[in-house]
Design a protein around this motif. Structure first.
Motif, short mmCIF file in Angstrom:
data_model
loop_
_atom_site.label_atom_id
_atom_site.label_comp_id
_atom_site.label_asym_id
_atom_site.label_seq_id
_atom_site.Cartn_x
_atom_site.Cartn_y
_atom_site.Cartn_z
N LEU A 97 1.56 10.38 7.87
CA LEU A 97 2.51 9.26 7.74
C LEU A 97 3.16 9.02 9.09
CD1 LEU A 97 4.05 10.30 4.33
CD2 LEU A 97 2.63 8.27 4.75
N PRO A 98 3.32 7.78 9.50
CA PRO A 98 3.93 7.48 10.80
C PRO A 98 5.37 7.97 10.87
CG PRO A 98 2.87 5.53 9.86
CD PRO A 98 2.92 6.55 8.78
N GLU A 99 5.80 8.34 12.07
CA GLU A 99 7.18 8.77 12.28
C GLU A 99 8.10 7.58 12.54
OE1 GLU A 99 7.17 11.68 15.35
OE2 GLU A 99 6.04 13.16 14.16
N ARG A 100 7.51 6.40 12.78
CA ARG A 100 8.30 5.19 13.01
C ARG A 100 8.08 4.21 11.86
NH1 ARG A 100 4.82 1.31 15.23
NH2 ARG A 100 2.75 2.15 15.71
N GLN A 101 8.70 3.06 11.91
CA GLN A 101 8.57 2.05 10.87
C GLN A 101 7.25 1.29 11.05
OE1 GLN A 101 10.83 3.22 8.72
NE2 GLN A 101 11.68 1.19 8.30
N VAL A 102 6.35 1.46 10.12
CA VAL A 102 5.04 0.82 10.18
C VAL A 102 4.76 0.21 8.81
CG1 VAL A 102 2.55 1.18 10.45
CG2 VAL A 102 4.16 2.40 11.92
N ASP A 103 4.37 -1.08 8.78
CA ASP A 103 4.08 -1.72 7.50
C ASP A 103 2.60 -1.61 7.15
OD1 ASP A 103 2.72 -3.69 8.93
OD2 ASP A 103 4.22 -5.25 8.63
N PHE A 104 2.23 -2.22 6.04
CA PHE A 104 0.86 -2.11 5.52
C PHE A 104 -0.17 -2.62 6.52
CE2 PHE A 104 -2.70 -4.04 3.18
CZ PHE A 104 -3.16 -2.95 2.44
N VAL A 105 0.10 -3.74 7.16
CA VAL A 105 -0.88 -4.33 8.09
C VAL A 105 -1.12 -3.40 9.28
CG1 VAL A 105 -1.35 -6.25 9.65
CG2 VAL A 105 -0.36 -6.69 7.41
N ASP A 106 -0.03 -2.97 9.92
CA ASP A 106 -0.18 -2.12 11.10
C ASP A 106 -0.53 -0.68 10.72
OD1 ASP A 106 0.32 -4.20 12.85
OD2 ASP A 106 2.49 -3.87 12.84
N GLY A 107 -0.39 -0.33 9.44
CA GLY A 107 -0.74 1.02 8.99
C GLY A 107 -2.19 1.19 8.62
N LEU A 108 -2.96 0.09 8.64
CA LEU A 108 -4.39 0.17 8.32
C LEU A 108 -5.18 0.74 9.49
CD1 LEU A 108 -4.85 -3.31 6.60
CD2 LEU A 108 -5.28 -1.10 5.49
N VAL A 109 -6.13 1.62 9.19
CA VAL A 109 -7.02 2.16 10.21
C VAL A 109 -8.42 2.25 9.62
CG1 VAL A 109 -6.36 4.53 9.60
CG2 VAL A 109 -7.48 4.07 11.78
N THR A 110 -9.41 1.79 10.37
CA THR A 110 -10.79 1.74 9.89
C THR A 110 -11.48 3.08 10.11
OG1 THR A 110 -10.87 -0.60 10.50
CG2 THR A 110 -12.97 0.48 10.01
N TYR A 111 -12.14 3.57 9.06
CA TYR A 111 -12.94 4.79 9.14
C TYR A 111 -14.43 4.47 9.26
CZ TYR A 111 -9.24 8.21 8.22
OH TYR A 111 -8.14 9.02 8.32
N GLY A 112 -14.87 3.38 8.65
CA GLY A 112 -16.30 3.06 8.73
C GLY A 112 -16.63 1.80 7.95
N TYR A 127 -4.69 3.55 4.85
CA TYR A 127 -3.41 3.04 5.35
C TYR A 127 -2.34 4.09 5.14
CZ TYR A 127 -1.87 2.13 0.52
OH TYR A 127 -1.50 2.26 -0.79
N ALA A 128 -1.38 4.09 6.06
CA ALA A 128 -0.19 4.93 5.94
C ALA A 128 0.97 4.07 6.42
CB ALA A 128 -0.32 6.19 6.78
N ALA A 129 1.92 3.80 5.54
CA ALA A 129 3.01 2.87 5.84
C ALA A 129 4.35 3.49 5.48
CB ALA A 129 2.81 1.57 5.07
N THR A 130 5.35 3.16 6.28
CA THR A 130 6.70 3.66 6.05
C THR A 130 7.71 2.53 5.89
OG1 THR A 130 6.94 3.85 8.46
CG2 THR A 130 6.32 5.85 7.26
N SER A 132 8.31 -1.76 4.39
CA SER A 132 7.82 -2.98 3.76
C SER A 132 7.50 -4.02 4.84
CB SER A 132 8.87 -3.55 2.80
OG SER A 132 9.12 -2.66 1.74
N MET A 133 6.59 -4.93 4.52
CA MET A 133 6.32 -6.03 5.44
C MET A 133 7.57 -6.91 5.53
SD MET A 133 2.41 -6.90 4.23
CE MET A 133 2.27 -8.41 5.17
N ASP A 134 7.88 -7.34 6.74
CA ASP A 134 9.03 -8.21 6.95
C ASP A 134 8.62 -9.63 6.57
OD1 ASP A 134 11.55 -9.00 7.61
OD2 ASP A 134 11.42 -8.51 9.73
N ALA A 135 9.03 -10.62 7.30
CA ALA A 135 8.71 -12.01 7.00
C ALA A 135 7.30 -12.32 7.50
CB ALA A 135 9.73 -12.94 7.64
N ARG A 136 6.32 -11.77 6.80
CA ARG A 136 4.92 -11.96 7.19
C ARG A 136 4.02 -11.84 5.97
NH1 ARG A 136 2.99 -6.64 10.56
NH2 ARG A 136 2.56 -8.28 12.07
N ALA A 137 2.85 -12.41 6.07
CA ALA A 137 1.84 -12.29 5.02
C ALA A 137 0.52 -11.95 5.69
CB ALA A 137 1.72 -13.60 4.24
N PHE A 138 -0.36 -11.30 4.94
CA PHE A 138 -1.68 -10.91 5.43
C PHE A 138 -2.73 -11.65 4.64
CE2 PHE A 138 -5.19 -7.60 5.40
CZ PHE A 138 -5.65 -7.92 6.68
#
Length: 426
Positions: A97-112, A127-130, A132-138
């Motif tokens: 889990l990130p030690e800083r504030q990371v939302d779902f989008v930036d918490g995604l990482v590709t394995y394959g 994904y590992a998120a700490t 909620s997404m702010d004023a944004r949509a994916f």
């Protein structure tokens, strides 16, 4: 939260009475000055039984935005190029889990993954998120998303409504639909299968008959919900393997009414009706298929989503864990909670993952094999566990992060070391 039930049903929902027109999909003057928009996730000419589209009646058209620019955030999404792919069996520790504030989008990482948006296949992300997404949509324009939370519940706001998705549930998001992800039980971690091929559907039941496995009525689709909010709102779009961004001056979740069958849904995996043998020799793992994305080769999936839930084992004279096997399908496995019955005693931890690519031998470890071979075969319940697989007909190419990100276990092969040689008669 309210839901409608039935997988791929034609639904109709309105958050304001009178917003949904009757008899015409795109009337000259929709009620309240709303704008009619068709959202299609199959070709217009797809056969009726396979055609997926919904009509949305929204406060503003989605055409109202500036140019998309390349996303400058700290994204770890990647399209594997094959340079890091090996035939070796692989296993990873859980994603920290990130030690800083990371939302779902930036918490995604590709394995394959394999293939791509133009040719089918899948992408596999954790994904590992700490936060909620702010004023944004994916918006994922490349593929449908199957989200499997492992830790921490998600509140997923979509253009057609809102869904609460705790661990033990899955969420299915149509290709191209905008979502906003809040953490209701922070932090959160889980898995995502990005499906570039035919949309996921329920598998055919064949000799099983009319009932069993996942039932359509247990898939829940949200009712209409909208947000009338002004202010800067970022749209992050995944398009052709890269992230792009633009900003609009209002919430994109302004759909007041909708009808159709291209809609998000959630499913409680505890409702899966597991089948098995009551005589001898347990069946193939395909008996655990929740959803399938078919390919152009009948019976060979672009992707299967398979689970291994709590279940009774009652067969006699039977090696009960998964047998040793090499097969045409490539298997990426994750664990939501508990232990997997073929890998007991650590190593394969909740939030972790493993990959067995096609035609590379795998199966239970030495300890599990010995235990199963010597077991007194009484009825036994495998309990307190939930493992799953994203299974694909093509080789799953791994990314640089998967191979060099510090989570790959270097000693995975050791679990298959020390099998005694068979003793043949003199």
């Amino acid at each position: 939260m309210r839901y409608q039930t039935g997988f791929l049903n034609h639904f109709a929902s309105e958050a304001v009475e009178g917003a949904l027109p009757e008899g015409r999909n795109s009337p000259q003057k929709p009620a309240f000055g709303l704008y009619a928009e068709q959202f299609s996730t199959t070709a217009f000419t797809a056969p009726r039984a396979e055609n997926r589209r919904s009509w949305l009646y929204r406060m503003r058209p989605t055409t109202e935005h500036a140019r998309f620019e390349l996303y400058s955030g700290a994204s770890r999404l990647a399209a594997p190029d094959g340079s890091h792919t090996t035939p070796n069996r692989l296993r990873w520790d859980p994603l920290p889990l990130p030690e800083r504030q990371v939302d779902f989008v930036d918490g995604l990482v590709t394995y394959g993954g394999n293939g791509g948006p133009s040719e089918g296949g899948i992408g596999i992300h954790l994904y590992a998120a700490t936060a909620s997404m702010d004023a944004r949509a994916f918006q994922n324009s490349d593929g449908e998303m199957l989200i499997v939370p492992q830790q921490g519940a998600l509140l997923i706001t979509t253009e057609l409504g809102r869904m609460d998705v705790p661990p033990g549930h899955i969420a299915l998001i149509p290709k191209g639909m905008r979502v906003h992800v809040d953490l209701t039980d922070s932090p959160s971690r889980g898995y995502v299968c990005e499906n570039f091929g035919a949309p996921f559907r329920l598998p055919d039941l064949g000799p099983i008959g009319a009932n069993g496995l996942a039932n359509p009525r247990d898939f829940e689709t949200p009712v209409a919900w909208f947000e009338d909010a002004k202010g800067a709102f970022e749209i992050v779009q995944k398009f052709n393997g890269r992230l792009w961004t633009t900003t609009i001056d209002h919430s994109p979740f302004d759909v007041v009414a909708w009808h159709g069958n291209s809609a998000p849904s959630r499913y409680d995996l505890a409702r899966f009706n597991t089948f098995g043998t009551v005589s001898f020799d347990h069946p193939d793992p395909s008996i655990f298929t929740v959803l399938t994305s078919p390919s152009d080769t009948h019976g060979t999936a672009n992707c299967d989503f398979v689970i291994f839930p709590p279940r009774w084992m009652v067969a006699e004279d039977t090696f009960r864990p998964p047998w040793f096997h090499r097969n045409v399908m490539s298997e990426f496995m994750g664990l939501v909670h508990g232990e997997y019955d073929a890998k007991e005693g650590g190593g394969f931890a909740p939030g972790g993952a493993s990959l067995h690519n096609q035609f590379n031998g795998h199966g239970p470890d030495v300890e599990s094999t010995h235990k199963a071979s010597e077991a007194d075969l009484k009825p036994h319940k495998i309990d307190n566990t939930l493992a799953f697989m994203f299974e694909s007909r093509a080789i799953i190419q791994t990314t640089d992060f998967a191979m060099n990100g510090g989570l790959l276990q270097s000693d995975y092969d050791a679990c298959w070391s020390g099998f005694p040689k068979a003793r043949l008669p003199e």
